[in-house]
Scaffold this active site. Structure first.
Site, PDB file in Angstrom:
ATOM      1  CD1 TRP A 119     -81.556  19.405  -0.022  1.00 16.28           C
ATOM      2  CD2 TRP A 119     -79.685  18.761   1.096  1.00 16.28           C
ATOM      3  NE1 TRP A 119     -81.581  19.839   1.340  1.00 16.28           N
ATOM      4  CE2 TRP A 119     -80.384  19.403   2.050  1.00 16.28           C
ATOM      5  CE3 TRP A 119     -78.482  18.063   1.354  1.00 16.28           C
ATOM      6  CZ2 TRP A 119     -80.003  19.661   3.448  1.00 16.28           C
ATOM      7  CZ3 TRP A 119     -78.004  18.420   2.668  1.00 16.28           C
ATOM      8  CH2 TRP A 119     -78.844  19.099   3.742  1.00 16.28           C
ATOM      9  CG  ASP A 165     -71.209   9.392  -0.870  1.00 16.51           C
ATOM     10  OD1 ASP A 165     -71.405   9.701  -0.069  1.00 16.51           O
ATOM     11  OD2 ASP A 165     -72.050   8.957  -2.138  1.00 16.51           O
TER      12      ASP A 165
END
Length: 275
Positions: free
Chosen positions: A29, A224
């Site tokens: 996404w 991340d």
């Protein structure tokens, strides 16, 4: 344009490159199948059939007003695999796509699945809870939704920085990476964008991961800034039977796109496919 029409009448666009044993890529996404172009070509060049679809509400697929939950996404994936009659499949999923992969196995099993790859993926749970203190706090999800609703074009430009760890000294992320992110994000419907935040933020995939019975590779960057590794991959690797976790030192959320990490992931993926 190749399209799979789902059981509820939603047209799902997909790419289908090469021939051989199928490798199905599931995007994150707010991206679409284009995010996998490098990997699609890589597997097709090496004797595999690469397939990637745009999730409903994203890219070139239809934009229904409902169905932005993981049961629906998993059933959409099942419709695609069934329509193309794909078997002995390796499923490769990034970020939110990891939830789609997990829920697919949770709902539909592994009859068609040979193996799985979870890249920077959200399972088992992203949200911070008493049992998941390493997770993402509610206010972060609230700010994401506000950003989409208030002025999504600038929001996506800003978000691309952390997505690729472009805010770190010595980053290899390019302006092209960030521009491509923005372009794909702008093709996601606003409704899909907002609803998916709740879906990927708060869906617990623990029970789905426990049903994995195929070889599974988890790849995650330890930088991340979107999906924290301690809340996701490190825990997922302990839940999935016989899983292998590979950590990319300094790796961002956008591993499959950033120069250097992209080539490493492509090599790791091909090795996994050829085992």
């Amino acid at each position: 344009m190749p399209v799979c029409t789902t059981r509820d009448g939603v047209d799902i666009y997909y790419k289908d490159w090469g021939s051989g044993r199928p490798v199905v890529f599931i995007h994150g996404w707010p991206l679409n199948a284009d995010a996998w172009d490098d990997q699609l070509k890589h597997v097709a060049d090496n004797g595999f059939r690469g397939i990637a679809h745009d999730r409903r509400g994203h890219g070139r697929s239809a934009q229904p007003w409902s169905g932005y939950d993981f049961d629906t996404f998993a059933d959409d994936l099942n419709d695609l695999l069934t329509q193309l009659d794909l078997r002995d499949v390796t499923l490769v999923a990034h970020s939110m796509g990891g939830g789609e992969l997990a829920r697919y196995i949770g709902r539909h099993g592994t009859e068609r699945v040979r193996s799985a790859v979870l890249l920077s993926a959200i399972p088992p749970l992203m949200a911070r809870t008493a049992d998941n203190p390493e997770g993402v706090p509610d206010e972060v999800f609230d700010q994401i939704k506000k950003g989409i609703l208030n002025e999504r074009s600038q929001f996506w430009r800003d978000t691309s920085e952390g997505f690729f760890s472009a805010n770190r000294p010595g980053t290899k992320a390019t302006q092209g990476n960030r521009d491509a992110f923005w372009l794909m994000a702008m093709h996601e419907s606003i409704e899909a964008g907002v609803r998916c935040v709740d879906a990927f933020g708060y869906t617990d995939f623990t029970a789905d991961l426990q049903k994995f019975d195929v070889p599974t590779l988890l790849v995650h960057g330890d930088d991340d800034q979107v999906v924290p590794i301690d809340a996701t991959a490190r825990k997922g690797a302990k839940i999935i039977p016989n899983a292998t976790l590979t950590v990319y030192e300094g790796g961002s959320h956008g591993i499959a796109l950033v120069p250097g990490d992209k080539e490493r992931f492509n090599a790791d993926l091909l090795t996994f496919l050829q085992d």
